[in-house]
Design a protein around this motif. Structure first.
Motif, PDB file in Angstrom:
ATOM      1  N   GLU A 162     -66.307  81.432 103.454  1.00 17.02           N
ATOM      2  CA  GLU A 162     -65.819  81.926 104.732  1.00 17.02           C
ATOM      3  C   GLU A 162     -66.829  81.707 105.866  1.00 17.02           C
ATOM      4  O   GLU A 162     -66.449  81.538 107.017  1.00 17.02           O
ATOM      5  CB  GLU A 162     -65.473  83.410 104.607  1.00 17.02           C
ATOM      6  CG  GLU A 162     -64.295  83.668 103.659  1.00 17.02           C
ATOM      7  CD  GLU A 162     -63.919  85.134 103.600  1.00 17.02           C
ATOM      8  OE1 GLU A 162     -64.563  85.946 104.293  1.00 17.02           O
ATOM      9  OE2 GLU A 162     -62.980  85.469 102.853  1.00 17.02           O
ATOM     10  N   ASN A 163     -68.114  81.739 105.549  1.00 21.05           N
ATOM     11  CA  ASN A 163     -69.148  81.531 106.561  1.00 21.05           C
ATOM     12  C   ASN A 163     -69.185  80.050 106.929  1.00 21.05           C
ATOM     13  O   ASN A 163     -69.558  79.202 106.123  1.00 21.05           O
ATOM     14  CB  ASN A 163     -70.508  81.978 106.005  1.00 21.05           C
ATOM     15  CG  ASN A 163     -71.617  81.865 107.042  1.00 21.05           C
ATOM     16  OD1 ASN A 163     -71.797  80.824 107.670  1.00 21.05           O
ATOM     17  ND2 ASN A 163     -72.375  82.945 107.205  1.00 21.05           N
ATOM     18  N   HIS A 164     -68.786  79.716 108.165  1.00 22.48           N
ATOM     19  CA  HIS A 164     -68.648  78.321 108.564  1.00 22.48           C
ATOM     20  C   HIS A 164     -69.982  77.581 108.576  1.00 22.48           C
ATOM     21  O   HIS A 164     -70.045  76.385 108.280  1.00 22.48           O
ATOM     22  CB  HIS A 164     -67.971  78.224 109.928  1.00 22.48           C
ATOM     23  CG  HIS A 164     -66.484  78.294 109.842  1.00 22.48           C
ATOM     24  ND1 HIS A 164     -65.655  77.499 110.597  1.00 22.48           N
ATOM     25  CD2 HIS A 164     -65.665  79.042 109.061  1.00 22.48           C
ATOM     26  CE1 HIS A 164     -64.388  77.769 110.297  1.00 22.48           C
ATOM     27  NE2 HIS A 164     -64.379  78.703 109.375  1.00 22.48           N
ATOM     28  N   THR A 165     -71.075  78.291 108.937  1.00 25.96           N
ATOM     29  CA  THR A 165     -72.389  77.646 108.947  1.00 25.96           C
ATOM     30  C   THR A 165     -72.796  77.247 107.532  1.00 25.96           C
ATOM     31  O   THR A 165     -73.210  76.107 107.282  1.00 25.96           O
ATOM     32  CB  THR A 165     -73.451  78.583 109.549  1.00 25.96           C
ATOM     33  OG1 THR A 165     -73.078  78.910 110.884  1.00 25.96           O
ATOM     34  CG2 THR A 165     -74.822  77.910 109.549  1.00 25.96           C
TER      35      THR A 165
ATOM     36  N   ARG B 158     -70.818  76.878 105.034  1.00 25.66           N
ATOM     37  CA  ARG B 158     -69.831  75.891 104.570  1.00 25.66           C
ATOM     38  C   ARG B 158     -70.219  74.490 105.037  1.00 25.66           C
ATOM     39  O   ARG B 158     -70.171  73.523 104.281  1.00 25.66           O
ATOM     40  CB  ARG B 158     -68.464  76.278 105.125  1.00 25.66           C
ATOM     41  CG  ARG B 158     -67.277  75.503 104.598  1.00 25.66           C
ATOM     42  CD  ARG B 158     -66.034  76.191 105.121  1.00 25.66           C
ATOM     43  NE  ARG B 158     -64.845  75.405 105.019  1.00 25.66           N
ATOM     44  CZ  ARG B 158     -63.679  75.737 105.572  1.00 25.66           C
ATOM     45  NH1 ARG B 158     -63.589  76.854 106.274  1.00 25.66           N
ATOM     46  NH2 ARG B 158     -62.624  74.971 105.436  1.00 25.66           N
TER      47      ARG B 158
END
Length: 343
Positions: free
Chosen positions: A247-250, A252
Motif C-alpha cells: 500500500e505504501n507507494h514509496t 512499492r
C-alpha cells in the motif's frame, strides 16, 4: 495479439515471410514459456495485446531480436510482430543460472544484504565458454541448457529466487524494448506515453559519454536509447501494478525499481557477453562502430531512469541486485574484455 481479424492475418503473413527468409525454426516450448512470463504481468500483457504480438524461434545471431512492421492492406492499421530469437533468451538464462550457482551466502542482517560468492572452477569456466560458443555459432538446440545449476543445495533459496526473477525480468525487458520500437512508429502513441520528453536527456548522455561519435551513429544510438528508456518505463509500470498488495507507494516504487535493476543487469550483461563473442575481431577494424550503444552506457542510462521513476530515498541502493549479478559475471572475463578491445 492484434484485435482485428484482418490485422491478425497480416501479422501471420508478415512473420511467415520473415521466418522463411531467415531460416527461422519454431521453438514452441520457449515461446510458450515466454508468453507465460508475460501473462504474469498484466500491464505488459495489455500493452502487447493492444499493439503487437510476440513470436519466438530458433535463428542464429546476430539477429537476436527485432520488430517487424507493416500496414494492414485492409484497414491500413499498423501491424507489428516482435520476434525474439530463443538462442538469446536461452543463453541469457543459462549464463545467469551459471552465475547464480556461485552464490554461497545471501541473507539480510537488518536492512543490509550480506552476500558471498565463490570463484568459478575450471568446469564452470568451460561451461561459460560453451554457452557463448554455441550461441555465437547458432548451434543452441531447443533442449539445450535444460539442467538448472542454481538448484544445487549450496545456493541459498533467497539467491535462487532473486536470480530466477531477474532472468525473467531481463527476458521481458528485451521484449519491451522491441515493443518500444513498434510504438515509435506512432507519433500520437509515443507522445502520450511521454518518452519524447526524454530525448533531450538522451542527447545529453551521448554528448557527455561520446562527444566524438558521428552524426549518423549518434542518431541510431539515440533511437536505441529511447527504446531502452521506454522499455524501462513499461517494465516499471508492469512491476508497480503487480505489487498492489504494497500500500505504501514509496516502498512499492523502491521494490519495483530494485527488482527491475536486477532484470536490467541480466539483459545488459547477457547482451554484452554475447555481443563480445559475435563481434569478435571486428573491433580491430579501423572505424568500427557497433550498431547499438555500448552496453555500459545502456546500463547507466536505464538505472538512472529507474531511479527517476521510483524517486527513492538517498539510503536506498536500487542497483544492488544488478551490481551483484554484474560482479559475479566479472569472474568470467573473456580475452576481449581483458584486452579492452570492445568500445
Amino acid at each position: 495479439m492484434h484485435r482485428k481479424e484482418c490485422c491478425r492475418s497480416c501479422a501471420g503473413q508478415l512473420y511467415d515471410a520473415f521466418a522463411a527468409a531467415n531460416g527461422v525454426r519454431p521453438d514452441a516450448a520457449f515461446e510458450e514459456k515466454l508468453l507465460a512470463s508475460i501473462s504474469r504481468y498484466p500491464r505488459l500483457e495489455e500493452y502487447l495485446e493492444q499493439w503487437t504480438e510476440v513470436r519466438v524461434g530458433l535463428m542464429p545471431p546476430p539477429n537476436s531480436a527485432t520488430i517487424l512492421k507493416t500496414s494492414c492492406p485492409i484497414c491500413e492499421a499498423l501491424v507489428s510482430v516482435i520476434f525474439v530469437g530463443s538462442p538469446l533468451l536461452r543463453a541469457a538464462e543459462s549464463l545467469f543460472d551459471l552465475f547464480g550457482s556461485l552464490v554461497t551466502r545471501w541473507e539480510y542482517v537488518g536492512s543490509q544484504l550480506m552476500f558471498e560468492a565463490r570463484k568459478p572452477d575450471e568446469g564452470e569456466m568451460q561451461r561459460f565458454e560453451a554457452i557463448v560458443s554455441e550461441y555465437t555459432h547458432g548451434e543452441i538446440a531447443s533442449d539445450s541448457f535444460s539442467t538448472p545449476r542454481m538448484s544445487a543445495p549450496s545456493v541459498p533459496q533467497n539467491a535462487r529466487d532473486v536470480v530466477a526473477r531477474s532472468i525473467e525480468l531481463g527476458q521481458l525487458w528485451i521484449v519491451a524494448h522491441e515493443l518500444s520500437h513498434a510504438l515509435q512508429s506512432s507519433v500520437a502513441i509515443y507522445t502520450d506515453l511521454g518518452s519524447w520528453r526524454d530525448r533531450g536527456w538522451i542527447e545529453d548522455i551521448l554528448n557527455y559519454e561520446f562527444p566524438g561519435v558521428g552524426e549518423d551513429t549518434r542518431a541510431n544510438w539515440a533511437i536505441e536509447l529511447d527504446a531502452d528508456v521506454k522499455a524501462t518505463d513499461i517494465m516499471f509500470d508492469a512491476l508497480f501494478d503487480r505489487m498492489k498488495t504494497i500500500e505504501n507507494h514509496t516502498m512499492r516504487g523502491e521494490t519495483a525499481a530494485g527488482m527491475l535493476c536486477g532484470g536490467l543487469a541480466v539483459a545488459m550483461e547477457a547482451i554484452y557477453r554475447l555481443e563480445v563473442a559475435v563481434i569478435g575481431e571486428e573491433v580491430r577494424h579501423e572505424g568500427y562502430v557497433p550498431e547499438h550503444p555500448p552496453s555500459h552506457l545502456r546500463w547507466k542510462s536505464n538505472v538512472e531512469r529507474t531511479g527517476f521513476l521510483s524517486r527513492p530515498r538517498k539510503d536506498v541502493d536500487l542497483a544492488c541486485f544488478g551490481s551483484i549479478l554484474g560482479g559475479i559475471s566479472q569472474r568470467f572475463r573473456t580475452r576481449h574484455q581483458e584486452e579492452r578491445k570492445l568500445y
